[in-house]
Scaffold this motif. Structure first.
Motif, short mmCIF file in Angstrom:
data_model
loop_
_atom_site.label_atom_id
_atom_site.label_comp_id
_atom_site.label_asym_id
_atom_site.label_seq_id
_atom_site.Cartn_x
_atom_site.Cartn_y
_atom_site.Cartn_z
N GLY A 1 -2.31 -2.08 7.01
CA GLY A 1 -0.87 -2.16 7.20
C GLY A 1 -0.30 -3.56 7.27
N PRO B 1 1.81 -6.75 5.66
CA PRO B 1 2.90 -6.90 4.69
C PRO B 1 2.44 -7.43 3.33
CG PRO B 1 3.59 -7.74 6.77
CD PRO B 1 2.16 -7.39 6.92
N PHE C 1 1.99 -1.43 4.42
CA PHE C 1 2.92 -1.91 5.44
C PHE C 1 4.21 -1.11 5.43
CE2 PHE C 1 6.62 -4.68 6.25
CZ PHE C 1 6.50 -4.73 7.63
N ILE C 2 4.74 -0.86 4.23
CA ILE C 2 5.98 -0.09 4.16
C ILE C 2 5.74 1.30 4.71
CG2 ILE C 2 7.84 0.68 2.63
CD1 ILE C 2 7.72 -2.25 2.60
N PHE D 1 5.69 1.05 8.37
CA PHE D 1 7.07 0.83 8.80
C PHE D 1 7.81 2.16 8.91
CE2 PHE D 1 11.40 0.57 7.01
CZ PHE D 1 12.02 -0.21 7.96
N TYR D 2 7.63 3.02 7.91
CA TYR D 2 8.26 4.34 7.92
C TYR D 2 7.80 5.16 9.13
CZ TYR D 2 10.87 5.39 3.61
OH TYR D 2 11.83 5.49 2.65
N GLY E 1 4.93 -2.74 -2.22
CA GLY E 1 4.96 -3.44 -0.94
C GLY E 1 6.09 -4.44 -0.86
N PRO F 1 10.16 -1.87 -2.54
CA PRO F 1 10.00 -0.42 -2.50
C PRO F 1 11.30 0.35 -2.71
CG PRO F 1 10.04 -1.28 -0.28
CD PRO F 1 10.21 -2.45 -1.20
#
Lengths: 484, 500
Positions: free
Chosen positions: A385, A387, A392-393, A396-397, A467, A470
Motif C-alpha cells: 500500500g 503511494p 495505495f489508492i 485509501f478507498y 496509482g 486513477p
C-alpha cells in the motif's frame, strides 16, 4: 429465450466456444502452440467483447444470470487475467514431460465458471459457477502430478483443496436451503421484510452457514488452513488463478448477496464479519512473518487482503452512498493486478521442472535482472500500500469507507496489520537488493519468453498509471457500483 | 508552474542519472549536481518577487487530479516554504558533494534515489492538498529506504526496516486523520475536499478533534523526532551512508517540524491549545533526556543523532508556545540545525571513510594529524551548542524567549539543555581531536586532512551559519509574513471559542 437474450451472454459463449474448439482441435491434431494460441485468442476476444458491451448492457437473462455493467466489469477482469495466466503458462509448461494441451481446456472451463459467478444473483448459478470453477481448479492444481520434480506436492494440494472445498460447499448449500425455507425463492432476495417463514433464528443460522462457506473459499481466517499448503503445492499458474480469479469472483458473489439480502441488518452477522476481518488481518500478517517460501508468504498475505476487503463490505451497511462498494471494487481490481504481477514474476523465473519459490532464490535479482526486480518491487510495494502504486489508492478507498462508517476498531487493526505486512514485503525487497551470489544462480528460463515479459510490463504500467492517475477508472467504478 | 518545474527537474534528473550510468559511471553524479544546482537557481528567482513579507503565496498551481473526492494537484509556496526549499536544495548539493567519492558502487541508482528523496521533500514543503501532501510524504520514504538498505553500513537491514516501519505506520494514522477531516468537510459542506484552505474551515469539535489532531501529531513527531517516537533515528543515522545522513538530519527531519507548523496546529487550534502542555513537556524531555543519552554514546554517529533529537526538542517547544518569537525561533532552529547537523554527520562520515571506525574510544589526538578537520569540527560543535553569533543560538534563544511567555517552568527546565549541549559537544572534541595520538586501534594510513573539495562545502556551510547568526533578519523577514498569517488565523478561532 430469444436471440436478444443471447447477445449479452456473448463473452460467456465465446469462452465456451473457445474451450470446445480447443478440445476438438486437440482431438484432430495435438499441438501445444495451437491449443494455447486458440485459448489465448478466445480469451482476448471475450475480453474485448465484454469491454465493448459494458456501457449499454443491463439485462437479467433468465432468473439465473444478471448481465449488468458491474458483472461485465468483472467479466473483463476475469477474461483478461485468465488470458495473462494462459500466457504465463505457455513457457512454464513447455518442458512438462507429459501431455500439456488439456491444461488449457481446464483453464477455459474455470473461466466459464468464474464468468457465471460474477454474473450470478441466484443461488443456483452461484453453485453452478462455483463448482465449475473449483472442479477445473482441482485439475489445474494436480496437473503436473505424473512428472517428478516440478511443483512439490500437486496431488496433496489438489486433494486437500477438493476435500475442504467440498465441505465448504456443503455448508453453503445447507445455508441456502434454510434461506429457501424462509423466503421461498432461490434468487438473492431481501431477508428483512420476510417475517412469516421459519423464523429469525433460522435466518441467522443460514447466513452464518453461507458465510462460513464463502469464508472457506475466500480463505478468511479461521477458515484459511488450506490456503498456504494448496498455494505451495500447486504449479505457479494454477496458484495464480486460484489466488486472483478464484478470490475475486467469490467476492463479487459475497458483495451481491450481502447487499441484496440485507444480511448486515442482523447485528450478529455484523459481529461475525468483523471478527472474520480482524482475525484474517492479524493471522494473515503475523503468520506471513514466519515464512521463507514466497508462495506461502503470498498465501498468508492474501488472507490479510481479504480481511481488508471485508472491512469495506461491513462499511457498506453503515454509510449512505456507494463509496464502500466502490472501495471493494477498486481494491479487488488492485488486488488482482498486483497478485498476478507478483506471481507472474515468480512464474517467469520458474518452469514445470523447477520452481523458484524460496526467498533466497531471489537474492541479487536487482543486479541480475533489474527490470524484473523493479516490477517485482513495484508489485510488493503495491501489496504493502505504498503511494505511486494502485495498492495505495485501494487502501485509501478502504480507509475512506471505514472512516465514513466510523469503524475505528477495524481501522486500527488495519493499521497494525499493514504495519506488520510491510516487514515481510520489505524482506523480499531487501533480499533482491543483496549482492548476487554465484552459489544459487537464478536460471532465468522464462525470461526468454517475450510474451510473458510483455504481460508483466503491461501489469506494471497498469500498477503505476492507476496509482498516479486513477480518476478515469474511479469514475467508471462509480458508475458501475450503482448497479449493486 | 515553477513549483512543478522544481519537482520534475529532480524526478527527471534522477531517471537520467540512473540511465546515464550505462554510458559512463561518472555521469550520474554530474547530472545529479546539475539538476540540484538548476533547482537552486530557479528557487532564487522565487525570492525576486516581493510579497514574502505580507505572507502571500509567492507561487502556486492548482489542477484537478481526482475530482471524485475533490483532490487537486495543488502546490503553493510562501516565505516559510521557500526558506525550506532553499535549505533542501542547498543540502542536496552538499550531499551530492559528500557522496562524490564515497559512493563507488551502483552510482546511477544511488543518485536516482537521492534525487527522488529530495523531490519528495520539495513536494512535502509545497503541497497544499492534504492528499497530495500525504502522497509526497510517503514517496520520499522508499528511495531513502533504498539508500540505507543498499549503501548502508554493517546493520543496514535492521536500520532501514525500522526507519520505514516507524514512518509508514505513523503515516497511516495521519492518513486516517486526513480522511476524517475530508469526510467532515463532506458532512458540513456536501462535497469531499482535501484542499488545505477548505479544511481550515471544517469544525471538528469535541473529543474527536483531539484524536484527529493526534494522528497528525504522532506522524510529525515521529519524523521530527521527539521522545517517545525517536528510537528509529540513531539506527537510521548510524547505518546510512554519509549523504543519507545529511539528507535525513538536514532535510527529512524538517518535514516533521514543517508539518506541525503548517498542518497540525492550524487545522486544530483548540485541540492543539489543550494539548500544548503535553507537547511542551515531551519537548523538554526530548531536550534533556536525549542530551544525556548522547553523552553516553561511543558511536560518533549515534551521538550526533541523539543531539539532533535534543535540538529538535526546541522546535517542538517553539511550535507549541505558538507566538511569533517562538515560531521564528523554531524556523531558525530548523535552518541552522539543518546545516550544523549535516556538517557534523559529514565530518563523522569522512572520519569513518578514513579510519573505518566510528568508535570514539579508539580515537584521540587527531589535531596533530588533521588540523583543518579539527578546526572545522570545533566550529560546527560550537555552532551546535548554541554559541552567540551563529545561527543555532538565534533559533534556540528565540524559541526559549517565546516559550517563556507560554510556559515558564518548562522553559526553565528546557534551558538546561544548552548546558548539556556544551558538555557533550566539547567532550567529543576533546576525546577525538585532543590528547595523545595513538594509532594502535585502527589503520591510519588513509588518515589525510580535508581535501579542497571538502573545504569548499564545509566553508559554504560555515558561511551560512555565520550569516544566520550575524544577520538573521534576512531569514526572519522571509518567514515572518507566512507565520503571522498562520498565527492570525488560529488566534481568531481561539478568540471566538473563548468568547462562546
Amino acid at each position: 429465450m430469444t436471440l436478444a437474450d443471447l447477445l449479452p451472454l456473448l463473452p460467456l459463449l465465446i469462452v465456451t466456444g473457445t474451450t470446445v474448439l480447443a478440445m476438438v482441435v486437440i482431438g484432430i491434431r495435438r499441438s501445444y502452440l495451437l491449443t494455447a494460441g486458440i485459448t489465448i485468442a478466445g480469451l482476448l476476444l471475450a475480453t474485448l467483447v465484454a469491454a465493448i458491451m459494458m456501457p449499454w448492457t443491463n439485462q437479467q437473462i433468465t432468473p439465473l444470470l444478471i448481465i449488468d455493467q458491474y458483472s461485465l466489469f468483472f467479466t473483463v477482469i476475469t477474461c483478461a487475467v485468465a488470458m495473462f495466466i494462459a500466457i504465463f503458462s505457455f513457457p512454464y509448461l513447455s518442458n512438462l514431460n507429459d501431455t500439456k494441451e488439456e491444461y488449457y481446456l481446464l483453464l477455459g472451463t474455470a473461466t466459464i465458471g468464474a464468468i457465471v459467478m460474477v454474473s450470478s444473483n441466484h443461488f443456483v448459478s452461484t453453485v453452478l459457477g462455483l463448482e465449475t470453477l473449483s472442479m477445473s481448479l482441482y485439475g489445474m492444481v494436480a496437473y503436473p502430478v505424473h512428472t517428478g520434480s516440478s511443483a512439490k506436492y500437486p496431488l496433496e494440494a489438489s486433494v486437500k483443496y477438493l476435500v475442504l472445498s467440498a465441505t465448504a460447499s456443503g455448508f453453503m448449500l445447507f445455508g441456502m436451503a434454510l434461506v429457501y425455507a424462509q423466503t421461498g425463492t432461490l434468487a438473492f432476495s431481501s431477508l428483512i421484510a420476510v417475517g412469516s417463514g421459519i423464523g429469525e433464528g433460522y435466518t441467522i443460522a443460514a447466513l452464518l452457514l453461507i458465510t462460513a462457506g464463502i469464508a472457506f473459499k475466500l480463505s478468511l481466517a479461521p477458515f484459511h488452513l488450506w490456503t498456504p499448503d494448496v498455494y505451495e503445492g500447486s504449479p505457479l499458474p494454477a496458484t495464480t488463478y486460484l489466488a486472483t480469479i478464484g478470490k475475486a469472483a467469490m467476492f463479487v458473489i459475497l458483495l451481491r448477496f450481502v447487499e441484496i439480502s440485507g444480511a448486515l441488518n442482523f447485528s450478529s452477522v455484523v459481529a461475525v464479519f468483523s471478527l472474520l476481518a480482524v482475525v484474517s488481518i492479524l493471522a494473515g500478517n503475523v503468520l506471513a512473518l514466519l515464512q521463507n517460501n514466497l508462495k506461502r508468504i503470498l498465501a498468508y498475505s492474501s488472507i490479510a487482503h481479504m480481511g481488508y476487503l471485508l472491512i469495506a463490505v461491513i462499511a457498506s451497511f453503515f454509510a449512505e452512498g456507494t463509496v464502500s462498494i466502490e472501495a471493494v471494487t477498486f481494491y479487488l481490481l488492485a488486488y488482482v493486478i498486483m497478485s498476478v504481477g507478483a506471481f507472474g514474476v515468480a512464474t517467469v523465473v520458474s518452469n514445470s521442472q523447477q520452481e523458484l519459490d524460496d526467498i533466497s532464490d531471489y537474492q541479487g535479482l536487482f543486479w541480475r535482472a533489474p527490470w524484473l526486480a523493479t516490477i517485482f518491487t513495484g508489485m510488493l510495494l503495491s501489496l504493502a500500500g505504498i503511494p505511486l502504486t494502485v495498492g495505495f489508492i485501494g487502501k485509501f478507498y478502504i480507509f475512506l469507507a471505514g472512516v465514513e462508517s466510523a469503524l475505528w476498531v477495524l481501522l486500527g487493526v488495519l493499521v497494525i496489520g499493514s504495519g506488520i505486512g510491510l516487514y515481510y514485503y520489505l524482506r523480499i525487497v531487501y533480499c533482491m537488493l543483496l549482492p548476487a551470489t554465484d552459489a544459487r544462480p537464478l536460471p532465468l528460463t522464462g525470461t526468454q519468453s517475450l510474451s510473458s515479459q510483455g504481460v508483466l510490463v503491461v501489469l506494471f504500467i497498469l500498477l503505476v498509471v492507476l496509482g498516479i492517475y486513477p480518476a478515469p477508472v474511479m469514475s467508471l467504478i462509480e458508475t458501475i457500483s450503482a448497479f449493486i | 508552474m515553477i513549483l512543478v518545474v522544481l519537482i520534475s527537474v529532480l524526478f527527471i534528473g534522477g531517471v537520467l542519472a540512473w540511465i546515464s550510468e550505462r554510458i559512463n559511471p561518472d555521469y550520474p553524479r554530474l547530472i545529479a549536481l546539475i539538476a540540484i544546482l538548476l533547482d537552486l537557481v530557479l528557487m532564487l528567482t522565487l525570492l525576486g518577487g516581493d510579497g514574502a513579507s505580507d505572507g502571500a503565496w509567492l507561487a502556486s498551481i492548482s489542477a484537478d487530479w481526482i475530482p471524485r473526492f475533490g483532490i487537486s494537484f495543488y502546490l503553493a509556496a510562501d516565505g516559510l516554504s521557500v526558506l525550506l526549499l532553499l535549505l533542501t536544495a542547498f543540502l542536496g548539493a552538499i550531499a551530492i558533494g559528500s557522496a562524490w567519492d564515497e559512493i563507488k558502487e551502483r552510482r546511477g541508482f544511488f543518485y536516482f534515489n537521492l534525487l527522488w528523496t529530495l523531490a519528495g521533500v520539495l513536494g512535502v514543503f509545497t503541497a497544499l492538498d492534504l492528499f497530495l501532501f500525504f502522497f509526497f510524504w510517503e514517496v520520499m520514504l522508499i528511495p531513502m529506504y533504498f539508500i540505507i538498505a543498499i549503501w548502508g553500513h554493517e546493520n543496514k537491514n535492521y536500520a532501514a526496516m525500522k526507519f520505514f516501519l516507524f514512518t509508514q505506520v505513523t503515516g497511516m494514522l495521519m492518513l486516517i486523520s486526513i480522511l476524517v477531516l475530508a469526510y467532515f468537510h463532506y458532512v458540513q459542506f456536501g462535497v469531499f475536499s482535501f484542499n488545505y484552505h477548505d479544511l481550515l474551515n471544517v469544525s471538528t469539535g469535541g473529543r474527536l478533534e483531539m484524536w484527529v489532531m493526534l494522528g497528525f501529531f504522532i506522524a510529525f513527531t515521529t519524523k521530527l523526532p521527539s521522545v517517545p517516537f525517536h528510537s528509529w533515528l540513531p539506527d537510521a543515522h548510524s547505518q546510512a551512508p554519509t549523504a543519507g545522513s545529511v539528507i535525513l538530519a538536514g532535510v527529512l527531519l524538517k518535514t516533521g517540524a514543517y508539518g506541525l507548523i503548517r498542518f497540525a496546529v492550524p487545522l486544530f487550534p483548540e485541540a492543539s491549545m489543550a494539548f500544548a502542555p503535553v507537547a511542551m513537556t515531551l519537548a523538554a524531555i526530548s531536550i534533556l533526556y536525549c542530551a544525556k543519552v548522547a553523552f553516553a554514546q561511543t558511536d560518533i554517529k549515534r551521538l550526533i543523532a541523539y543531539t539532533s533529537v535534543s535540538h529538535m526538542g526546541f522546535v517542538t517547544l517553539g511550535v507549541y508556545a505558538w507566538n511569533e518569537q517562538a515560531l521564528q525561533g523554531a524556523v531558525m532552529t530548523m535552518l541552522a540545525h539543518g546545516l550544523s547537523a549535516a556538517a557534523l554527520f559529514m565530518l563523522a562520515g569522512s572520519l569513518q571513510h578514513r579510519i573505518h571506525t566510528r568508535n570514539i574510544p579508539d580515537m584521540g589526538g587527531f589535531l596533530v594529524k588533521v588540523p583543518y578537520m579539527a578546526t572545522v569540527a570545533l566550529f560546527f560543535s560550537i555552532a551546535a551548542l548554541g554559541m552567540p553569533g551563529l545561527g543555532n543560538f538565534i533559533g534556540e534563544f528565540l524559541a526559549l524567549l517565546g516559550a517563556f511567555q507560554a510556559n515558564i517552568p518548562l522553559t526553565v527546565i528546557s534551558a538546561f539543555g544548552l548546558i548539556l549541549a556544551s558538555v557533550y559537544s566539547l567532550w567529543v572534541i576533546q576525546k577525538i581531536f585532543h590528547g595523545e595520538y595513538t594509532s594502535s586501534n585502527f589503520d591510519d594510513s588513509h588518515l589525510a586532512d580535508l581535501s579542497r573539495r571538502e573545504m569548499v562545502y564545509f566553508g559554504a556551510m560555515m558561511l551560512g551559519l555565520v550569516w544566520m547568526g550575524m544577520y538573521p533578519q534576512s531569514f526572519l523577514d522571509l518567514s515572518a509574513g507566512a507565520l503571522n498569517e498562520i498565527l492570525a488565523r488560529s488566534e481568531l478561532i481561539i478568540a471566538t471559542v473563548v468568547q462562546n
